[in-house]
Design an enzyme around this catalytic site. Structure first.
Site, PDB file in Angstrom:
ATOM      1  N   SER A  75      -2.914  -2.857  -3.729  1.00  0.00           N
ATOM      2  CA  SER A  75      -2.764  -3.076  -2.285  1.00  0.00           C
ATOM      3  C   SER A  75      -2.524  -4.547  -1.959  1.00  0.00           C
ATOM      4  CB  SER A  75      -4.033  -2.644  -1.542  1.00  0.00           C
ATOM      5  OG  SER A  75      -4.324  -1.288  -1.748  1.00  0.00           O
ATOM      6  N   ILE A  76      -1.594  -4.808  -1.026  1.00  0.00           N
ATOM      7  CA  ILE A  76      -1.365  -6.191  -0.583  1.00  0.00           C
ATOM      8  C   ILE A  76      -2.644  -6.738   0.054  1.00  0.00           C
ATOM      9  CG2 ILE A  76      -0.026  -7.663   0.977  1.00  0.00           C
ATOM     10  CD1 ILE A  76       2.361  -5.742   0.461  1.00  0.00           C
ATOM     11  N   TYR A  96      14.111   3.302   5.070  1.00  0.00           N
ATOM     12  CA  TYR A  96      12.943   2.743   5.769  1.00  0.00           C
ATOM     13  C   TYR A  96      12.819   3.353   7.179  1.00  0.00           C
ATOM     14  CZ  TYR A  96       9.139  -0.584   6.371  1.00  0.00           C
ATOM     15  OH  TYR A  96       7.899  -1.136   6.551  1.00  0.00           O
ATOM     16  N   LYS A 149       7.834  -1.475  12.444  1.00  0.00           N
ATOM     17  CA  LYS A 149       7.626  -2.897  12.092  1.00  0.00           C
ATOM     18  C   LYS A 149       8.246  -3.818  13.142  1.00  0.00           C
ATOM     19  CE  LYS A 149       5.331  -2.533   8.127  1.00  0.00           C
ATOM     20  NZ  LYS A 149       3.858  -2.786   8.116  1.00  0.00           N
ATOM     21  N   LEU A 201       0.999   1.550  -3.625  1.00  0.00           N
ATOM     22  CA  LEU A 201       0.932   2.991  -3.411  1.00  0.00           C
ATOM     23  C   LEU A 201       1.898   3.412  -2.305  1.00  0.00           C
ATOM     24  CD1 LEU A 201      -0.898   5.058  -4.806  1.00  0.00           C
ATOM     25  CD2 LEU A 201      -2.495   4.839  -2.895  1.00  0.00           C
ATOM     26  N   SER A 202       2.095   2.535  -1.292  1.00  0.00           N
ATOM     27  CA  SER A 202       2.970   2.839  -0.158  1.00  0.00           C
ATOM     28  C   SER A 202       4.450   2.761  -0.492  1.00  0.00           C
ATOM     29  CB  SER A 202       2.700   1.866   0.998  1.00  0.00           C
ATOM     30  OG  SER A 202       1.537   2.243   1.670  1.00  0.00           O
TER      31      SER A 202
HETATM   32  C1  IMJ Z   1       9.165   2.508   2.339  1.00  0.00           C
HETATM   33  C2  IMJ Z   1      10.103   3.482   2.631  1.00  0.00           C
HETATM   34  C3  IMJ Z   1      11.457   3.305   2.364  1.00  0.00           C
HETATM   35  C4  IMJ Z   1      11.895   2.128   1.785  1.00  0.00           C
HETATM   36  C5  IMJ Z   1      10.952   1.146   1.490  1.00  0.00           C
HETATM   37  C6  IMJ Z   1       9.584   1.334   1.760  1.00  0.00           C
HETATM   38  N1  IMJ Z   1      11.083  -0.102   0.939  1.00  0.00           N
HETATM   39  C7  IMJ Z   1       9.867  -0.703   0.862  1.00  0.00           C
HETATM   40  C8  IMJ Z   1       8.892   0.171   1.345  1.00  0.00           C
HETATM   41  C9  IMJ Z   1      12.358  -0.659   0.496  1.00  0.00           C
HETATM   42  C10 IMJ Z   1       9.638  -2.078   0.345  1.00  0.00           C
HETATM   43  C11 IMJ Z   1       7.395  -0.077   1.443  1.00  0.00           C
HETATM   44  N2  IMJ Z   1       7.024  -0.561   2.780  1.00  0.00           N
HETATM   45  C12 IMJ Z   1       7.475  -1.914   3.135  1.00  0.00           C
HETATM   46  C13 IMJ Z   1       6.300   0.174   3.709  1.00  0.00           C
HETATM   47  O1  IMJ Z   1       6.070  -0.322   4.789  1.00  0.00           O
HETATM   48  C14 IMJ Z   1       5.813   1.526   3.411  1.00  0.00           C
HETATM   49  C15 IMJ Z   1       5.254   2.306   4.373  1.00  0.00           C
HETATM   50  C16 IMJ Z   1       4.887   3.699   4.201  1.00  0.00           C
HETATM   51  C17 IMJ Z   1       4.898   4.372   2.991  1.00  0.00           C
HETATM   52  C18 IMJ Z   1       4.540   5.708   2.927  1.00  0.00           C
HETATM   53  C19 IMJ Z   1       4.594   6.494   1.654  1.00  0.00           C
HETATM   54  C20 IMJ Z   1       3.777   7.748   1.668  1.00  0.00           C
HETATM   55  C21 IMJ Z   1       3.676   8.403   3.009  1.00  0.00           C
HETATM   56  N3  IMJ Z   1       3.830   7.672   4.152  1.00  0.00           N
HETATM   57  C22 IMJ Z   1       4.167   6.347   4.133  1.00  0.00           C
HETATM   58  N4  IMJ Z   1       4.157   5.679   5.296  1.00  0.00           N
HETATM   59  C23 IMJ Z   1       4.498   4.380   5.338  1.00  0.00           C
HETATM   60  O2  IMJ Z   1       3.409   9.611   3.076  1.00  0.00           O
END
Ligand code: IMJ
Length: 262
Positions: free
Chosen positions: A18-19, A157, A164, A196-197
């Site tokens: 985790s960050i 994303y 964000k 994990l995210s």
């Molecule tokens: C997340 C999705 C798509 C592309 C992504 C990401 N990239 C990065 C992320 C390129 C770096 C990770 N990120 C910056 C996030 O903010 C992730 C948020 C997130 C991830 C999940 C995965 C599992 C789930 N829900 C989520 N909700 C938010 O069920």
């Protein structure tokens, strides 16, 4: 030490990747005393085990908190008031969207998927600020974690990019509201990290490898360098910075997209 005698609250520690955990390690190393808010009872054991490895482990306090539940925010801050009496900084490393909204077409996002992502990933920072304000009696610092997908299109994303963008705008409006009380509000924007995210997101691993090839620093971002920036922002060295988005991404944000043959 940068944060001697400072008291901080961290949301978003889930595991060693985790960050928010990178932040906890830097903040503790610099002498801060920490409160760790974990999401659910299910995660308490993992978070306690991690925290046991911090330099000042016996001074850490723990409290369950789902930031979307007002009663839990009240109970968390009552606990902190009782144990610490006040706060100097808060770190917010919390986001969630439905998995189905993180692939395919953004245009297909449902109203409830949109509301869930915005509520969990942006409004919780506003709520964290409002609840912390009465405890930030000597001023202080609030820092959230964001991502470049707020301002540029990043494949998949989708709704998180919109969340964000709302989080970053909220950072600026919070900075203006809380500035007169000596409270600074900023966001740190890391490059892709293997948390994990991020793992399991379609195409993430390929993007992660590509970053290490093309970013100015030619490597990926570590949670430790994100943590050190958060420690700086939370310290008196950050005292002139508010309403700002700081990139900790090895320069990736400065690189134009598109094809750039050597
Ligand atoms: C997340 C999705 C798509 C592309 C992504 C990401 N990239 C990065 C992320 C390129 C770096 C990770 N990120 C910056 C996030 O903010 C992730 C948020 C997130 C991830 C999940 C995965 C599992 C789930 N829900 C989520 N909700 C938010 O069920």
């Amino acid at each position: 030490m940068l944060l001697e005698n400072k008291l901080g609250l961290i949301y978003g520690v889930r595991n060693e990747r985790s960050i928010a955990w990178g932040c906890a390690q830097s903040l503790a190393r610099e002498g801060a005393r920490l409160a760790l808010a974990f999401f659910s009872e299910r995660e308490e054991k993992d978070v306690r085990k991690l925290a046991a490895t911090l330099p000042n482990a016996d001074s850490v306090i723990f409290h369950p908190c789902d930031l979307t539940v007002e009663d839990q925010m009240i109970s968390l801050h009552a606990h902190i008031k009782e144990e610490f009496g006040k706060l100097d900084f808060v770190i917010h490393g919390v986001a969630f969207a439905k998995k189905e909204d993180l692939s395919g077409r953004f245009v297909d996002t449902s109203a409830d998927g949109f509301a869930l992502a915005l509520n969990t990933s942006a409004y919780t920072f506003v709520s964290a600020a409002r609840h912390a304000e009465p405890l930030l009696i000597d001023g202080g610092s609030l820092t959230t974690l964001t991502y470049l997908g707020s301002e540029k299109i990043v494949r998949n994303y989708n709704v998180m990019g919109v969340a964000k963008a709302a989080l970053e705008a909220s950072t600026r409006y919070l900075a203006n509201d809380l500035g007169p009380s000596g409270i600074r509000v900023n966001a740190v924007s890391p490059g892709p990290t293997m948390t994990l995210s991020a793992r399991g997101i379609a195409g993430f691993t390929d993007m992660y490898r590509t970053v290490a090839e093309y970013a100015p620093m030619r490597r990926n971002t570590t949670i430790s360098e994100v943590g050190d920036t958060v420690a700086f922002l939370s310290s008196d060295y950050g005292r002139g910075i508010t309403g700002e988005i700081i990139y900790v991404d090895g320069g990736l944000h400065a690189l134009a997209g598109g094809l750039q043959p050597e």
